[in-house]
Design a protein around this motif. Structure first.
Motif, PDB file in Angstrom:
ATOM      1  N   LEU A 184       0.813  -1.212   0.000  1.00  0.00           N
ATOM      2  CA  LEU A 184       0.000   0.000   0.000  1.00  0.00           C
ATOM      3  C   LEU A 184       0.850   1.267   0.000  1.00  0.00           C
ATOM      4  O   LEU A 184       0.514   2.258  -0.638  1.00  0.00           O
ATOM      5  CB  LEU A 184      -0.926  -0.033   1.215  1.00  0.00           C
ATOM      6  N   GLN A 185       1.971   1.212   0.710  1.00  0.00           N
ATOM      7  CA  GLN A 185       2.849   2.382   0.774  1.00  0.00           C
ATOM      8  C   GLN A 185       3.385   2.737  -0.612  1.00  0.00           C
ATOM      9  O   GLN A 185       3.529   3.912  -0.951  1.00  0.00           O
ATOM     10  CB  GLN A 185       4.003   2.124   1.739  1.00  0.00           C
ATOM     11  N   THR A 186       3.665   1.729  -1.425  1.00  0.00           N
ATOM     12  CA  THR A 186       4.132   1.969  -2.800  1.00  0.00           C
ATOM     13  C   THR A 186       3.102   2.774  -3.584  1.00  0.00           C
ATOM     14  O   THR A 186       3.459   3.700  -4.315  1.00  0.00           O
ATOM     15  CB  THR A 186       4.368   0.626  -3.524  1.00  0.00           C
ATOM     16  N   ILE A 187       1.837   2.427  -3.415  1.00  0.00           N
ATOM     17  CA  ILE A 187       0.770   3.129  -4.130  1.00  0.00           C
ATOM     18  C   ILE A 187       0.602   4.537  -3.581  1.00  0.00           C
ATOM     19  O   ILE A 187       0.360   5.492  -4.330  1.00  0.00           O
ATOM     20  CB  ILE A 187      -0.557   2.336  -4.047  1.00  0.00           C
ATOM     21  N   GLU A 188       0.747   4.687  -2.273  1.00  0.00           N
ATOM     22  CA  GLU A 188       0.692   6.027  -1.672  1.00  0.00           C
ATOM     23  C   GLU A 188       1.790   6.920  -2.235  1.00  0.00           C
ATOM     24  O   GLU A 188       1.571   8.106  -2.456  1.00  0.00           O
ATOM     25  CB  GLU A 188       0.834   5.932  -0.148  1.00  0.00           C
ATOM     26  N   GLU A 189       2.967   6.333  -2.453  1.00  0.00           N
ATOM     27  CA  GLU A 189       4.082   7.109  -3.023  1.00  0.00           C
ATOM     28  C   GLU A 189       3.736   7.617  -4.411  1.00  0.00           C
ATOM     29  O   GLU A 189       4.071   8.751  -4.777  1.00  0.00           O
ATOM     30  CB  GLU A 189       5.358   6.263  -3.038  1.00  0.00           C
ATOM     31  N   VAL A 190       3.068   6.783  -5.215  1.00  0.00           N
ATOM     32  CA  VAL A 190       2.639   7.203  -6.555  1.00  0.00           C
ATOM     33  C   VAL A 190       1.666   8.376  -6.435  1.00  0.00           C
ATOM     34  O   VAL A 190       1.782   9.384  -7.137  1.00  0.00           O
ATOM     35  CB  VAL A 190       1.983   6.026  -7.323  1.00  0.00           C
ATOM     36  N   LEU A 191       0.695   8.247  -5.524  1.00  0.00           N
ATOM     37  CA  LEU A 191      -0.290   9.318  -5.339  1.00  0.00           C
ATOM     38  C   LEU A 191       0.381  10.602  -4.846  1.00  0.00           C
ATOM     39  O   LEU A 191       0.025  11.699  -5.284  1.00  0.00           O
ATOM     40  CB  LEU A 191      -1.363   8.874  -4.343  1.00  0.00           C
ATOM     41  N   LYS A 192       1.353  10.462  -3.983  1.00  0.00           N
ATOM     42  CA  LYS A 192       2.063  11.635  -3.455  1.00  0.00           C
ATOM     43  C   LYS A 192       2.844  12.336  -4.568  1.00  0.00           C
ATOM     44  O   LYS A 192       2.860  13.566  -4.664  1.00  0.00           O
ATOM     45  CB  LYS A 192       3.006  11.217  -2.330  1.00  0.00           C
ATOM     46  N   GLU A 193       3.486  11.569  -5.417  1.00  0.00           N
ATOM     47  CA  GLU A 193       4.219  12.159  -6.555  1.00  0.00           C
ATOM     48  C   GLU A 193       3.276  12.863  -7.497  1.00  0.00           C
ATOM     49  O   GLU A 193       3.593  13.946  -8.019  1.00  0.00           O
ATOM     50  CB  GLU A 193       5.007  11.052  -7.302  1.00  0.00           C
TER      51      GLU A 193
END
Length: 197
Positions: A184-193
Motif C-alpha cells: 500500500l505504501q508503494t501506491i501512496e508514493e505514486v499518489l504523493k508524486e
C-alpha cells in the motif's frame, strides 16, 4: 540517537509512541539516557517512570510490550518518536491508546500485515492464502469482480451493500498488491508524486 539532548529536561525527554501500522499515537512517556539505551538494545520500549522513580518497561506486568520498529528524534534533538508494534492494548484501561481514541483509521495497514502474514505463513485454513495460491490471474479476476459489484451497488441506494462491496474491493486489492510484490505504501508514493505535479 547519540545526539539526544537530555539536559533540557533535567535528564528526561518526552517520547511519543506511535503504532507502526496504523500511525495512531498510542501514548506519551519519558526516557532518560539509560531507558533509551535499554530500549535500543532490547527492542522493547522502556521508559523512566517519574512516579516510580525507576526504569519501567511497558508491558512488564501485562505482557503488552511495545516492540520497536523505528526510533526518530525531532529537529531539536530534545524529543523522541518511537514507532512500535504493540503486543496488546496500550492503555491501562484496556483501550488501544491512552488518548481514548478508538478509531478504524489506519486499520488498512494492519489488514495488509494480516494478509501478508497469512500468505507468508502459508495458512492452510485461510481464504486469503487459498486465493493467493491460485495465482495472479485468479486474484486479478477477483478484484475485477469486486469492482463490478461495487459499481452496481453505487447505482442503488443500499448503503450497507455499497460499503461492504467497497471493503471487499480494498481487501482483494491488498491481496493483488502482495501477489505483484508491492504494498500500500508503494501506491501512496505514486499518489504523493502525482500530488506534487
Amino acid at each position: 540517537m547519540k545526539n539526544i539532548d537530555f539536559t533540557k529536561g533535567n535528564g528526561l525527554v518526552p517520547v511519543v509512541i506511535q503504532d507502526n501500522n496504523t500511525l495512531q499515537v498510542l501514548m506519551v512517556g519519558y526516557m532518560n539516557e539509560e531507558a533509551l539505551m535499554k530500549t535500543e538494545s532490547e527492542g522493547k520500549v522502556t521508559f523512566f517512570s517519574r512516579s516510580k522513580n525507576r526504569l519501567w518497561t511497558k508491558g512488564e506486568t501485562s505482557g503488552n510490550f511495545l516492540y520497536v520498529k523505528e526510533i526518530l528524534s525531532d529537529c531539536d534533538n530534545d524529543s523522541i518518536l518511537i514507532k512500535v508494534n504493540p503486543a496488546g492494548p496500550v492503555c491501562h484501561t484496556g483501550s488501544t491508546a491512552c488518548f481514548a481514541e478508538e478509531t478504524p483509521k489506519g486499520f488498512i495497514y494492519q489488514l495488509e500485515q494480516i494478509i501478508n502474514q497469512r500468505i507468508d505463513d502459508n495458512a492452510s485454513d485461510s481464504y486469503t492464502n487459498k486465493l493467493y495460491k491460485k495465482g495472479i490471474n485468479k486474484v486479478a479476476q477477483k478484484v475485477g469482480e469486486e469492482a463490478v459489484e461495487l459499481i452496481i451497488e453505487a447505482k442503488d441506494n443500499n448503503t450497507d451493500l455499497f460499503k461492504n462491496e467497497a471493503a471487499d474491493l480494498l481487501y482483494h486489492l491488498l491481496i493483488l498488491l502482495k501477489a505483484k510484490g508491492y504494498n500500500l505504501q508503494t501506491i501512496e508514493e505514486v499518489l504523493k508524486e502525482r500530488h506534487k505535479k
